[in-house]
Design an enzyme around this catalytic site. Sequence first.
Site, PDB file in Angstrom:
ATOM      1  N   GLY A 124       0.762  -1.236   0.000  1.00 16.77           N
ATOM      2  CA  GLY A 124       0.000   0.000   0.000  1.00 16.77           C
ATOM      3  C   GLY A 124       0.797   1.293   0.000  1.00 16.77           C
ATOM      4  O   GLY A 124       0.216   2.364   0.170  1.00 16.77           O
TER       5      GLY A 124
ATOM      6  N   TRP B  18       2.379   2.907  -2.517  1.00 14.23           N
ATOM      7  CA  TRP B  18       1.959   3.764  -3.628  1.00 14.23           C
ATOM      8  C   TRP B  18       0.553   4.282  -3.388  1.00 14.23           C
ATOM      9  O   TRP B  18       0.243   5.437  -3.669  1.00 14.23           O
ATOM     10  CB  TRP B  18       1.992   2.975  -4.939  1.00 14.23           C
ATOM     11  CG  TRP B  18       3.340   2.756  -5.517  1.00 14.23           C
ATOM     12  CD1 TRP B  18       4.531   2.735  -4.858  1.00 14.23           C
ATOM     13  CD2 TRP B  18       3.639   2.507  -6.892  1.00 14.23           C
ATOM     14  NE1 TRP B  18       5.554   2.487  -5.734  1.00 14.23           N
ATOM     15  CE2 TRP B  18       5.032   2.345  -6.979  1.00 14.23           C
ATOM     16  CE3 TRP B  18       2.862   2.393  -8.041  1.00 14.23           C
ATOM     17  CZ2 TRP B  18       5.676   2.083  -8.198  1.00 14.23           C
ATOM     18  CZ3 TRP B  18       3.489   2.136  -9.249  1.00 14.23           C
ATOM     19  CH2 TRP B  18       4.878   1.984  -9.336  1.00 14.23           C
TER      20      TRP B  18
ATOM     21  N   ASP C 242      -4.719  -6.199  -6.166  1.00  7.96           N
ATOM     22  CA  ASP C 242      -3.557  -7.039  -5.856  1.00  7.96           C
ATOM     23  C   ASP C 242      -4.039  -8.396  -5.377  1.00  7.96           C
ATOM     24  O   ASP C 242      -5.138  -8.510  -4.826  1.00  7.96           O
ATOM     25  CB  ASP C 242      -2.677  -6.395  -4.774  1.00  7.96           C
ATOM     26  CG  ASP C 242      -1.253  -6.947  -4.790  1.00  7.96           C
ATOM     27  OD1 ASP C 242      -1.076  -8.165  -4.549  1.00  7.96           O
ATOM     28  OD2 ASP C 242      -0.321  -6.184  -5.046  1.00  7.96           O
TER      29      ASP C 242
ATOM     30  N   ASP D 185      -6.941 -11.402  -8.791  1.00  2.71           N
ATOM     31  CA  ASP D 185      -5.948 -11.552  -9.850  1.00  2.71           C
ATOM     32  C   ASP D 185      -6.247 -10.558 -10.970  1.00  2.71           C
ATOM     33  O   ASP D 185      -7.303 -10.626 -11.603  1.00  2.71           O
ATOM     34  CB  ASP D 185      -6.002 -12.982 -10.380  1.00  2.71           C
ATOM     35  CG  ASP D 185      -4.976 -13.270 -11.462  1.00  2.71           C
ATOM     36  OD1 ASP D 185      -4.290 -12.326 -11.911  1.00  2.71           O
ATOM     37  OD2 ASP D 185      -4.861 -14.447 -11.857  1.00  2.71           O
TER      38      ASP D 185
ATOM     39  N   ASP E 124       3.136  -1.746 -10.119  1.00  2.00           N
ATOM     40  CA  ASP E 124       4.330  -2.165  -9.380  1.00  2.00           C
ATOM     41  C   ASP E 124       4.321  -3.692  -9.245  1.00  2.00           C
ATOM     42  O   ASP E 124       4.933  -4.250  -8.347  1.00  2.00           O
ATOM     43  CB  ASP E 124       4.358  -1.500  -8.007  1.00  2.00           C
ATOM     44  CG  ASP E 124       5.756  -1.466  -7.401  1.00  2.00           C
ATOM     45  OD1 ASP E 124       6.737  -1.421  -8.171  1.00  2.00           O
ATOM     46  OD2 ASP E 124       5.872  -1.467  -6.160  1.00  2.00           O
TER      47      ASP E 124
ATOM     48  N   LYS F 129       6.888  -1.474 -13.583  1.00  2.00           N
ATOM     49  CA  LYS F 129       8.194  -1.957 -13.103  1.00  2.00           C
ATOM     50  C   LYS F 129       8.560  -3.200 -13.904  1.00  2.00           C
ATOM     51  O   LYS F 129       7.730  -4.078 -14.108  1.00  2.00           O
ATOM     52  CB  LYS F 129       8.110  -2.304 -11.621  1.00  2.00           C
ATOM     53  CG  LYS F 129       9.385  -2.951 -11.070  1.00  2.00           C
ATOM     54  CD  LYS F 129       9.294  -3.149  -9.571  1.00  2.00           C
ATOM     55  CE  LYS F 129       8.338  -4.236  -9.180  1.00  2.00           C
ATOM     56  NZ  LYS F 129       8.246  -4.402  -7.718  1.00  2.00           N
TER      57      LYS F 129
END
Length: 200
Positions: free
Chosen positions: A53, A55, A73, A91, A115, A155
């Site tokens: 958490g 971000w 997430d 998912d 991320d 990322k």
Amino acid sequence: MAKRSFHRKDRFYLKAKKEGYAARSAYKIQELDDRFKMFKKSSRVVELGAAPGGWFQVAQERMGPKGKLLAVDLLPLKVSPNHQNEFLQDDFTKESTQDWIRERCPQAVDWVISDMSPNISGIKFRDEFASYDLNRKAFVFACSVLKKGGGFLCKIFPGPEVEEFRKELKTKFKKMHSVVPEATRKSSTEFYLICLDYQD
């Protein structure tokens, strides 16, 4: 022989604990937002790979009550969403999860930020490909929800697929930057691709 572990309690880890952030990643996104201005007061943002958490906290702080943040997430979030923001533990790659996002933000969004990281196997080529594959799925989804002029942040781990991925991103975005934020662990090879000015 005991398995070596990285030294996680560096200054960014300790700073996050002191300042009440869920993770050191908060300082990565602060740096990226300072540079690329993702979290404006009325922004609509989708976050993939939101747990724990860090971000999410920064986005909520900077966007304020007029912004809209939808996050997903597989793992639970360790912070609470404000009344206008939402989190789904599921998912991201499931069509039902992507439909959940679209239903809650029917207007095109300003940013899709990710991320996400694959489950690390320790096998270099496998992890690099898994990172690429996950990010490409995020990119395809981003193209379905971004407004013209919007942005995409992800990322990724370096690998042989990255150059082709860059080329694909450039077919949809006018500008792209590669950044390694200061808060990135020194042992990590990860970096971020920031894509600007989406062209539908």
